[in-house]
Design an enzyme around this catalytic site. Structure first.
Site, PDB file in Angstrom:
ATOM      1  N   HIS A  41     -34.916  35.856   4.971  1.00 51.68           N
ATOM      2  CA  HIS A  41     -33.994  35.247   4.449  1.00 51.68           C
ATOM      3  C   HIS A  41     -33.655  35.595   2.749  1.00 51.68           C
ATOM      4  CE1 HIS A  41     -37.543  33.137   3.177  1.00 51.68           C
ATOM      5  NE2 HIS A  41     -36.859  32.598   2.179  1.00 51.68           N
ATOM      6  N   HIS A 100     -31.025  35.206  -2.410  1.00 51.89           N
ATOM      7  CA  HIS A 100     -32.016  34.173  -1.525  1.00 51.89           C
ATOM      8  C   HIS A 100     -30.793  33.465  -0.674  1.00 51.89           C
ATOM      9  CE1 HIS A 100     -34.117  30.695  -0.324  1.00 51.89           C
ATOM     10  NE2 HIS A 100     -35.106  31.485  -0.725  1.00 51.89           N
TER      11      HIS A 100
END
Length: 173
Positions: free
Chosen positions: A74, A89
């Site tokens: 992620h 992110h």
């Protein structure tokens, strides 16, 4: 007698850099203060911008090296040849998905080119889990550099639009 043994001090050189960071995802770019997470919104991770993505593909915003990819895919840290590092992110609290909505196309240590796909992600699966998809793009703080970061807000297209202009000086031996 010892004059030929004069100390040769290493000369420090200062390099100036201006790096333009292209959008790693398509969508709406907004100030970090709009990210619903104090760590990002408060600038605790560094300066940057956030993008509310409209597609599930994260690309490299410049040529560089994958310094680190999180096990759950992620988030990724890219390093520019100058040493500057950028954290990408995807979403907020998406680590809780344990990688189920993410497919990484890179590994730590890989050399990447601007526009290369790094991670594909399922926007609907992230939203269905009740999580936000807003994607912070952070110039990670470093004691080696003093940054000036100019953010560019609005609708952006990945691989095309500049979202950050970063100016800094780096001192090397």
């Amino acid at each position: 007698m010892f004059s030929k043994w004069k100390s040769k001090k290493a000369e420090k050189q200062t390099e100036q850099y201006i790096i333009k960071v292209i959008a790693p995802v398509s969508g709406q770019s907004v100030p970090l203060s709009e990210v619903p997470d104090e760590t990002f919104a408060g600038g605790h991770m560094g300066k940057g911008i956030a993008i509310e993505p409209i597609e599930g593909k994260l690309i490299a915003p410049f040529d560089g090296t994958v310094a680190h990819i999180v096990k759950t895919s992620h988030a990724v840290i890219l390093e520019h040849p100058s040493g500057l590092q950028l954290l990408l992110h995807i979403g907020i609290d998406t680590v809780s998905l344990k990688g189920s909505a993410f497919t990484s196309h890179v590994a730590t240590g890989d050399i990447v080119k601007a526009g290369q796909t790094l991670i594909e992600f399922d926007l609907e699966a992230i939203r269905a889990a009740g999580l936000r998809t807003i994607t912070p793009v952070i110039v990670t703080s470093s004691e080696e550099f003093t940054f000036e970061v100019e953010e560019h807000y609005g609708q952006v297209t990945s691989s095309k639009d500049n979202i950050l202009t970063i100016g800094f000086k780096a001192t090397t031996l």
